[in-house]
Design an enzyme around this catalytic site. Structure first.
Site, PDB file in Angstrom:
ATOM      1  N   GLU A 507      95.584  75.408  47.525  1.00  0.00           N
ATOM      2  CA  GLU A 507      96.918  74.074  47.943  1.00  0.00           C
ATOM      3  C   GLU A 507      96.815  73.610  48.408  1.00  0.00           C
ATOM      4  O   GLU A 507      97.891  72.383  48.060  1.00  0.00           O
ATOM      5  CB  GLU A 507      98.167  75.632  47.834  1.00  0.00           C
ATOM      6  CG  GLU A 507      98.226  76.375  46.558  1.00  0.00           C
ATOM      7  CD  GLU A 507      99.351  77.339  46.646  1.00  0.00           C
ATOM      8  OE1 GLU A 507      99.105  78.531  46.173  1.00  0.00           O
ATOM      9  OE2 GLU A 507      99.107  77.892  48.116  1.00  0.00           O
ATOM     10  N   LYS A 574      92.408  75.290  51.706  1.00  0.00           N
ATOM     11  CA  LYS A 574      93.713  76.584  52.301  1.00  0.00           C
ATOM     12  C   LYS A 574      92.707  77.927  52.190  1.00  0.00           C
ATOM     13  O   LYS A 574      93.129  78.506  53.673  1.00  0.00           O
ATOM     14  CB  LYS A 574      94.761  76.392  51.337  1.00  0.00           C
ATOM     15  CG  LYS A 574      95.583  77.061  51.898  1.00  0.00           C
ATOM     16  CD  LYS A 574      97.131  76.730  51.195  1.00  0.00           C
ATOM     17  CE  LYS A 574      98.541  77.727  51.382  1.00  0.00           C
ATOM     18  NZ  LYS A 574      99.565  77.599  50.920  1.00  0.00           N
TER      19      LYS A 574
END
Length: 769
Positions: A507, A574
């Site tokens: 993300e 991430k």
């Protein structure tokens, strides 16, 4: 990671990360875990205890998949530190502004004790009790709190010295009944070292019952009963709670309604005389019901409490432990590391506490432990928690698919409103199945891969159970809708197709074109739908195969890796993304490429990301047979920085995040169920490829289930024994070879030992991807 990084309403205690456990630590010892012997369960392989409530203490929660609650250090009632002890009911959502949020029910575990000079156990709006630094409420010594994983029972023992200096030995037991889904019980046994008047108060504490309003309240003195209903704001869902208070047998007691000038909680008080040295027992029987599963929740809750009281605590406990014993017939046994054994069992325990067969509400990232991430349902369910249950508890896992099926119409409407065909499942789902991502967060608009994650879970259930009727009636509409969505998402380009303006599991980068995870997941969904069509006897749209074959899968010839998306420049990501092509998607690629992806992306993954990532790294290395101990090392990295004492609950991140993070515990369990076993779902055979790291003496998977068969897998240092314990004969595939398996004739095969291979040897990996 899981969700999206929107604020969590309940974060974990601000502990430092747990250090990696030394391999030279004494058995049973861990900086964040204390094992101890419970009175009724002497096996320390099943119990976790605390003797202090200092900075390393995080309260556990109890649940039965229908409702539950976090229990504070006192062993009863409500507390705000180190985290709020909330109580929850499955599917209990309120409308709060633009989104639906998990509402809390009143705390049902309060059973406070008083000698009239002070109170042990917090009462509504009263000063917080049972803290040594609170002289108005007395002091606590000889403290021990024990969680029995096998029995689903929390026992708290303490000696309480009241402000008047009177000393009382207290023992609380709390259970949320596994067999009777509407029932909980709290029992207090105490021995005063003084004589005089004692008071015990059984109360429903609404302090944390946010996003609700009390809609009814009552008291029946003849039955020592209190009850109340609360209704969610905006959605009008009613939760009913009722209790019966059972005073000590043979002791005259004055029963009265609990009253306070400050708030109006429902409750019952019993006041009676006690003598020094005598032992007394008071029990609170609780019933909970929801308007979502019965027409008259108050009558259902009152009946559940009344029947429980008539049954009696002893018989309730026998039923409850028998139900847990039945669940624990399926177990993951870890030999040679008692600390790791408890971490594994606790992880499964918290998943099982948060769901049950027949309750078709899906799991949020915190299960029934709290309202983190607003209680919403993400890919966390299908990708991380569901597979950990499917292998041994498919009857429970089925409810997560049912949740999506019941909201298929909402997914179809979502697709239409956003310019797509078929069914588009929301990134964040709650009560009705429409998009619940909070405003200002891009994930709801961009993380389209959730639709593929839902489709894969449905297909895995079919492969695991072989239930063609379910596939045709329940799963096929979901798979068809998902396939139609991906066809409408694909944009023709040259000789193939692109998927544009999306966000993959990573993300940190968005929007991107041709997210490799998204494209591979979309192509696999289309192929799954085509295969499912053949099974159920319908004609698949030929466009599904054309788009699946034409979707671009980015690949860098020079680096020998899959770029995460078009234009990816190698900066920090991430969480696990490209590395998930190998598991769970089983995307065909040479072993060298799979290993290249791992070597490339592991050092580029944010170390402060969520806990699930390293479980994928472990499973991938186990499948590749990477020489050395990479699978074990990444397994340890998936648990050690995130586990919180004393009850082995996961935090989302090393330094914070959601708590109890059942998403991470689901990923950790998959290392054992799918990583070290090498199990993959197949339609016509069992597929295993067992391996064992040298740091462990063995792993035994008890009561694995596949298409009407039960089997055990005992992975030893030299040999693995596969034993069919129930069901008809079948075929087991190991390392590409087929072997017959029938009851009474265990299959014994060599265990792969990558640690014994030269570090430059990739031959063992070449056959596995």
């Amino acid at each position: 990671m899981t969700p999206h990084g929107s604020p969590s309403d309940q974060d974990n205690p601000t502990h430092d990360p747990a250090p990696a456990r030394s391999q030279h630590a004494p058995p049973g010892h861990d900086d964040h875990t204390t094992t101890a012997t419970a009175k009724s369960r002497p096996d320390t392989g099943w119990t976790l205890s605390a003797t202090e409530t200092d900075d390393d203490y995080a309260p556990t929660f109890l649940g039965n998949g229908y409702f539950g609650g976090r229990i504070p250090a006192a062993g009863t009632g409500y507390a705000t530190t180190p985290i709020e002890t909330q109580a929850h009911l499955a599917g209990f959502f309120a409308q709060d502004g633009p989104i639906e949020k998990y509402a809390n029910i009143p705390t049902w575990s309060t059973l406070a004790f008083s000698d009239e000079s002070g109170t042990y156990g917090r009462l509504p709006q009263a000063a917080r009790a049972c803290e040594e630094d609170d002289p108005e409420q007395g002091a606590v010594s000889d403290y021990r709190q024990t969680l029995d994983l096998r029995a689903g029972l929390l026992t708290t023992q303490a000696t309480w010295t009241s402000p008047a200096g009177r000393r009382t030995e207290l023992t609380y037991q709390v259970l949320v009944h596994r067999a009777r889904h509407r029932v909980a019980a709290v029992q207090l046994t105490f021995t005063p070292h003084w004589s005089g008047s004692a008071r015990v108060s059984g109360v429903f504490d609404g302090t944390s019952a946010r996003l609700t309003e009390q809609s009814n309240k009552g008291y029946d003195g003849t039955a020592a009963e209190s009850y109340e209903t609360v209704t969610t704001l905006g959605t009008g869902i009613t939760a009913a709670l009722a209790s019966r208070l059972e005073p000590p047998t043979g002791v005259p007691a004055h029963i009265a309604e609990f009253e306070t000038d400050q708030v109006q909680p429902a409750g019952v008080e019993a006041t009676f005389d006690v003598e020094a040295g005598s032992t007394y027992t008071v029990t609170k029987y609780v019933g909970v019901a929801s308007s979502q599963d019965c027409e008259d929740p108050l009558s259902a809750a009152r009946a559940a409490a009344a029947v429980a009281a008539n049954t009696g605590y002893g018989d309730l406990l026998v039923e409850h432990e028998a139900a847990w014993d039945d669940l624990w017939r399926a177990d993951i046994e870890v030999l040679g590391d008692p600390v790791l054994q408890l971490q594994v069992r606790a992880s499964m325990f918290y998943l099982l506490e948060s769901t049950r067969a027949g309750v078709n509400w899906s799991l949020s990232p915190c299960g029934l432990s709290g309202d983190g991430y607003n209680g919403h349902v993400f890919w966390d369910t299908e990708t991380w928690m569901y597979p950990a249950l499917l292998a041994q508890h498919p009857d429970i896992a089925a409810g997560m698919n049912t949740y999506r099926q019941q909201r298929l119409a909402a997914a179809q409407g979502y697709a239409t409103r956003t310019g797509f065909a078929g069914a588009r499942f929301p990134w964040e789902s709650a009560l009705h199945g429409d998009e619940q991502t909070p405003p200002g967060w891009e994930m709801g608009d961009l993380e389209h891969h959730i639709t593929a994650d839902v489709a894969l879970a449905h297909w895995q259930y079919y492969l695991a159970t072989g239930d063609r009727g379910w596939l045709a009636e329940k799963a096929w509409p979901v798979l068809q809708g998902a396939a139609e969505f991906w066809v409408s998402s694909a944009v023709p380009h040259d000789d193939g197709y692109d998927i544009k303006q999306v966000m993959g599991p990573d993300e940190y980068h968005f929007p991107v074109d041709n997210s490799v995870y998204t494209n591979v997941a979309a192509a696999n969904t289309l192929r799954i739908a085509t295969r499912a069509a053949k099974v159920v006897g319908v004609t698949a749209d030929p466009e599904w195969d054309r788009v699946a074959d034409g979707l671009r899968v980015p690949y860098d010839e020079d680096l020998g890796i899959h770029p995460q998306f078009d234009g990816y420049d190698g900066d920090t990501i991430k969480q696990a993304d490209v590395v998930m092509l190998q598991y769970p998607w089983e995307h065909p690629m040479p072993a060298e490429v799979a290993l290249n992806d791992l070597d490339y992306y592991v050092p580029r993954t944010d170390p402060d990301g969520p806990s699930m990532t390293d479980s994928i790294h472990s499973i991938a290395h186990a499948a590749l047979g990477t020489p050395g101990s990479a699978a074990y090392d990444f397994m340890r990295r998936s648990v050690d920085p995130f586990i919180r004492g004393p009850f082995n609950q996961f935090a989302e991140q090393r330094h914070g995040g959601a708590f109890t993070f059942t998403t991470g515990q689901g990923g950790f369990l998959q290392v054992f169920l799918y990583g070290f076993s090498g199990m993959r779902w197949r339609e016509d055979r069992l597929r295993l490829d067992p391996t064992l790291p040298p740091q462990l003496d063995g792993i035994t998977l008890r009561r694995m289930l596949w298409q009407g068969r039960e089997f055990d897998v005992a992975i030893g240092p030299e040999h693995t024994t596969i034993t069919l314990t129930g069901g008809p004969p079948t075929t087991v595939e190991v390392a590409g070879s087929a072997h017959p398996l029938r009851q009474g004739a265990p299959l014994i095969l060599p265990t792969r030992r990558p640690d014994l291979l030269p570090t430059s040897d990739l031959a063992g990996a070449s056959r596995r991807t």
